[in-house]
Write a protein that holds these residues in place. Structure first.
Motif, PDB file in Angstrom:
ATOM      1  N   LYS A 241       0.837  -1.211   0.000  1.00  0.00           N
ATOM      2  CA  LYS A 241       0.000   0.000   0.000  1.00  0.00           C
ATOM      3  C   LYS A 241       0.869   1.257   0.000  1.00  0.00           C
ATOM      4  O   LYS A 241       0.576   2.231  -0.720  1.00  0.00           O
ATOM      5  CB  LYS A 241      -0.923   0.016   1.220  1.00  0.00           C
ATOM      6  CG  LYS A 241      -1.878   1.215   1.233  1.00  0.00           C
ATOM      7  CD  LYS A 241      -2.783   1.211   2.445  1.00  0.00           C
ATOM      8  CE  LYS A 241      -3.804   2.348   2.364  1.00  0.00           C
ATOM      9  NZ  LYS A 241      -3.185   3.686   2.186  1.00  0.00           N
ATOM     10  N   SER A 242       1.938   1.243   0.760  1.00  0.00           N
ATOM     11  CA  SER A 242       2.844   2.395   0.780  1.00  0.00           C
ATOM     12  C   SER A 242       3.425   2.646  -0.603  1.00  0.00           C
ATOM     13  O   SER A 242       3.545   3.795  -1.048  1.00  0.00           O
ATOM     14  CB  SER A 242       3.978   2.162   1.785  1.00  0.00           C
ATOM     15  OG  SER A 242       3.484   2.091   3.104  1.00  0.00           O
ATOM     16  N   ALA A 243       3.779   1.570  -1.286  1.00  0.00           N
ATOM     17  CA  ALA A 243       4.345   1.697  -2.636  1.00  0.00           C
ATOM     18  C   ALA A 243       3.316   2.233  -3.618  1.00  0.00           C
ATOM     19  O   ALA A 243       3.617   3.116  -4.428  1.00  0.00           O
ATOM     20  CB  ALA A 243       4.877   0.347  -3.105  1.00  0.00           C
ATOM     21  N   LYS A 244       2.095   1.710  -3.560  1.00  0.00           N
ATOM     22  CA  LYS A 244       1.047   2.192  -4.465  1.00  0.00           C
ATOM     23  C   LYS A 244       0.720   3.655  -4.208  1.00  0.00           C
ATOM     24  O   LYS A 244       0.517   4.430  -5.148  1.00  0.00           O
ATOM     25  CB  LYS A 244      -0.217   1.329  -4.311  1.00  0.00           C
ATOM     26  CG  LYS A 244      -0.085  -0.055  -4.939  1.00  0.00           C
ATOM     27  CD  LYS A 244      -1.375  -0.850  -4.793  1.00  0.00           C
ATOM     28  CE  LYS A 244      -1.258  -2.198  -5.488  1.00  0.00           C
ATOM     29  NZ  LYS A 244      -2.487  -3.006  -5.344  1.00  0.00           N
ATOM     30  N   ASP A 245       0.680   4.031  -2.944  1.00  0.00           N
ATOM     31  CA  ASP A 245       0.424   5.437  -2.612  1.00  0.00           C
ATOM     32  C   ASP A 245       1.543   6.326  -3.155  1.00  0.00           C
ATOM     33  O   ASP A 245       1.287   7.422  -3.677  1.00  0.00           O
ATOM     34  CB  ASP A 245       0.305   5.612  -1.099  1.00  0.00           C
ATOM     35  CG  ASP A 245      -0.972   5.007  -0.539  1.00  0.00           C
ATOM     36  OD1 ASP A 245      -1.883   4.686  -1.333  1.00  0.00           O
ATOM     37  OD2 ASP A 245      -1.055   4.846   0.704  1.00  0.00           O
ATOM     38  N   ALA A 246       2.764   5.851  -3.037  1.00  0.00           N
ATOM     39  CA  ALA A 246       3.906   6.630  -3.538  1.00  0.00           C
ATOM     40  C   ALA A 246       3.843   6.776  -5.048  1.00  0.00           C
ATOM     41  O   ALA A 246       4.117   7.853  -5.605  1.00  0.00           O
ATOM     42  CB  ALA A 246       5.216   5.952  -3.125  1.00  0.00           C
ATOM     43  N   ILE A 247       3.466   5.692  -5.731  1.00  0.00           N
ATOM     44  CA  ILE A 247       3.328   5.735  -7.196  1.00  0.00           C
ATOM     45  C   ILE A 247       2.237   6.729  -7.586  1.00  0.00           C
ATOM     46  O   ILE A 247       2.422   7.546  -8.501  1.00  0.00           O
ATOM     47  CB  ILE A 247       3.023   4.331  -7.744  1.00  0.00           C
ATOM     48  CG1 ILE A 247       4.259   3.439  -7.622  1.00  0.00           C
ATOM     49  CG2 ILE A 247       2.572   4.407  -9.206  1.00  0.00           C
ATOM     50  CD1 ILE A 247       3.994   1.973  -7.930  1.00  0.00           C
ATOM     51  N   ASP A 248       1.100   6.667  -6.916  1.00  0.00           N
ATOM     52  CA  ASP A 248      -0.004   7.587  -7.231  1.00  0.00           C
ATOM     53  C   ASP A 248       0.416   9.041  -7.030  1.00  0.00           C
ATOM     54  O   ASP A 248       0.123   9.908  -7.871  1.00  0.00           O
ATOM     55  CB  ASP A 248      -1.218   7.282  -6.346  1.00  0.00           C
ATOM     56  CG  ASP A 248      -1.958   6.016  -6.777  1.00  0.00           C
ATOM     57  OD1 ASP A 248      -1.726   5.545  -7.907  1.00  0.00           O
ATOM     58  OD2 ASP A 248      -2.769   5.510  -5.973  1.00  0.00           O
ATOM     59  N   LYS A 249       1.112   9.319  -5.940  1.00  0.00           N
ATOM     60  CA  LYS A 249       1.583  10.686  -5.692  1.00  0.00           C
ATOM     61  C   LYS A 249       2.581  11.121  -6.760  1.00  0.00           C
ATOM     62  O   LYS A 249       2.557  12.262  -7.224  1.00  0.00           O
ATOM     63  CB  LYS A 249       2.233  10.767  -4.308  1.00  0.00           C
ATOM     64  CG  LYS A 249       1.258  10.741  -3.141  1.00  0.00           C
ATOM     65  CD  LYS A 249       1.991  10.654  -1.809  1.00  0.00           C
ATOM     66  CE  LYS A 249       2.873  11.863  -1.564  1.00  0.00           C
ATOM     67  NZ  LYS A 249       3.561  11.772  -0.242  1.00  0.00           N
ATOM     68  N   GLY A 250       3.445  10.190  -7.164  1.00  0.00           N
ATOM     69  CA  GLY A 250       4.419  10.503  -8.195  1.00  0.00           C
ATOM     70  C   GLY A 250       3.774  10.786  -9.541  1.00  0.00           C
ATOM     71  O   GLY A 250       4.179  11.710 -10.265  1.00  0.00           O
ATOM     72  N   ILE A 251       2.745  10.017  -9.878  1.00  0.00           N
ATOM     73  CA  ILE A 251       2.042  10.230 -11.146  1.00  0.00           C
ATOM     74  C   ILE A 251       1.292  11.552 -11.126  1.00  0.00           C
ATOM     75  O   ILE A 251       1.262  12.273 -12.137  1.00  0.00           O
ATOM     76  CB  ILE A 251       1.107   9.046 -11.445  1.00  0.00           C
ATOM     77  CG1 ILE A 251       1.948   7.813 -11.817  1.00  0.00           C
ATOM     78  CG2 ILE A 251       0.130   9.389 -12.572  1.00  0.00           C
ATOM     79  CD1 ILE A 251       1.149   6.536 -11.997  1.00  0.00           C
ATOM     80  N   ARG A 252       0.699  11.893  -9.990  1.00  0.00           N
ATOM     81  CA  ARG A 252       0.039  13.204  -9.892  1.00  0.00           C
ATOM     82  C   ARG A 252       1.041  14.337 -10.099  1.00  0.00           C
ATOM     83  O   ARG A 252       0.749  15.335 -10.770  1.00  0.00           O
ATOM     84  CB  ARG A 252      -0.674  13.347  -8.542  1.00  0.00           C
ATOM     85  CG  ARG A 252      -1.984  12.590  -8.463  1.00  0.00           C
ATOM     86  CD  ARG A 252      -2.827  13.048  -7.277  1.00  0.00           C
ATOM     87  NE  ARG A 252      -2.224  12.712  -6.007  1.00  0.00           N
ATOM     88  CZ  ARG A 252      -2.389  11.556  -5.375  1.00  0.00           C
ATOM     89  NH1 ARG A 252      -3.142  10.610  -5.926  1.00  0.00           N
ATOM     90  NH2 ARG A 252      -1.814  11.336  -4.210  1.00  0.00           N
TER      91      ARG A 252
END
Length: 367
Positions: free
Chosen positions: A34-45
């Motif tokens: 979940k931490s990784a997915k959240d980081a990816i989402d923030k990075g894509i934004r």
């Protein structure tokens, strides 16, 4: 966190230990996922906010291609149907295709073309078939082989360079091979065997040397790799992190090497002895995110979730990388290297690298 100095961060950070002890495998936990997915989402934004009106990122084909790869290969699998932020970027890349098959501006044509055809292929291989096949032909034609009057007695035989420097290098070759592999280029082509000749000449390993073809007085035997035959960016002919992983990946791609191959095993021995995601082995903070991306792509190609450690147990490399990237992400969702050499002060480039690295982890671990 806002990073004042990477050397300071590396010194202070409590490094996560993902070493298996007593047969207990350290796994990528749901919380870490979940931490990784959240980081990816923030990075894509963050990346979306950097897109120019023409659909590009930095008006640069390589950066735009990496942004697409970051998004399209992420756990959310963004596609052309998800909106103009994807379509406009893809259209920008396709519009830059040239008559010779390259997809590039004036600089680094092979590097840009390799990234471009990977990006177009993951979005819609059928729609962009013409551009992809043109890019493949360009990369293959650029190889230093008989078509360019090279023979196996030339130390650069089989390599591919940036296009500006006449000397091929392992960094560019690994991108070209990855692009050809991902876009389903002919497995029977001799491009793979020719590339393998060059790859071998970049390895500090002499057990299988073909000395009647080319002497390699520069080669050591630690199993690691260097930038080009006879020269290392780490100084002299010293093996270093990014090129050793680039070499491992290239060995896995050329002739579909298996994990018992002596050269693969030699490379893994170097990796085991120099395992470190806090700094770039042999290079310190220089090209740090490039190193991590190359490591993840190589280890995905290698196909194992665990690497031997020096104490007889194992590292879960995917868990280590996730922990590292979650820790290093900036408040605005970006990643950046305070050591700005090789463009790593560019937030678009480094953020795309970070997400692509995490995407490799997710695919490798089948998350």
């Amino acid at each position: 966190a806002s990073l004042l100095s990477y050397s300071l961060v590396f010194a202070q950070e409590p490094t996560p230990t993902t070493v298996a002890a007593s047969g207990k495998a350290v796994v990528i936990t749901p919380q870490l996922q979940k931490s990784a997915k959240d980081a990816i989402d923030k990075g894509i934004r963050f990346l979306r906010q950097q897109q120019a009106e023409d659909g590009s990122y930095g008006h640069h084909i390589g950066l735009t291609s990496m942004a697409i790869l970051a998004m399209a290969e992420s756990p959310r699998r963004y596609t052309l149907g998800d909106g103009p932020f994807i379509r406009k970027a893809a259209d920008f890349i396709a519009s830059q295709a040239r008559a010779n098959g390259s997809i590039t501006s004036e600089e680094t044509p092979t590097y840009n073309t390799a990234l471009a055809i990977m990006a177009l292929h993951v979005l819609d291989a059928k729609k962009y078939k013409k551009e992809i096949e043109g890019g493949q032909r360009f990369l293959v034609k650029f190889q230093s082989d008989e078509g360019q009057n090279y023979t196996k007695k030339d130390k650069y035989y089989g390599g591919i360079g940036y296009g500006g420097d006449e000397r091929p290098d392992l960094s560019n070759l690994q991108y070209a091979l990855e692009a050809l592999k991902k876009t389903d280029y002919d497995k029977e082509s001799d491009v793979w065997a020719k590339a393998e000749v060059f790859v071998k000449r970049c390895q500090n390993f002499t057990e299988e040397d073909d000395k009647d073809v080319l002497e390699r007085p520069w080669a050591g035997d630690d199993g690691g790799f260097i930038y080009e035959p006879g020269a290392s960016r780490a100084g002299g002919t010293k093996s270093y992190g990014a090129m050793t992983f680039a070499g491992l990946k290239s060995l896995m791609f050329t002739n579909e090497r298996n994990n018992t191959d002596s050269r693969v095993k030699a490379a893994l021995t170097w990796i085991q002895q120099n395992y470190d995601f806090n700094t770039h082995p042999g290079m310190g903070t220089t090209a740090y995110f490039y190193y991590l991306q190359t490591a993840a792509s190589a280890l995905e190609a290698y196909g194992e979730s665990f690497l031997p450690s020096n104490n007889g147990s194992q590292h879960n490399w995917g868990a280590d990388l996730i922990s590292k990237f979650v820790y290093l992400q900036q408040a605005d969702g970006s990643w950046v290297n305070e050591d700005r050499k090789y463009w790593e002060g560019n937030k678009i480039l480094v953020t795309a690298r970070a997400i692509i690295t995490l995407n490799h982890v997710f695919r490798s671990a089948k998350l």
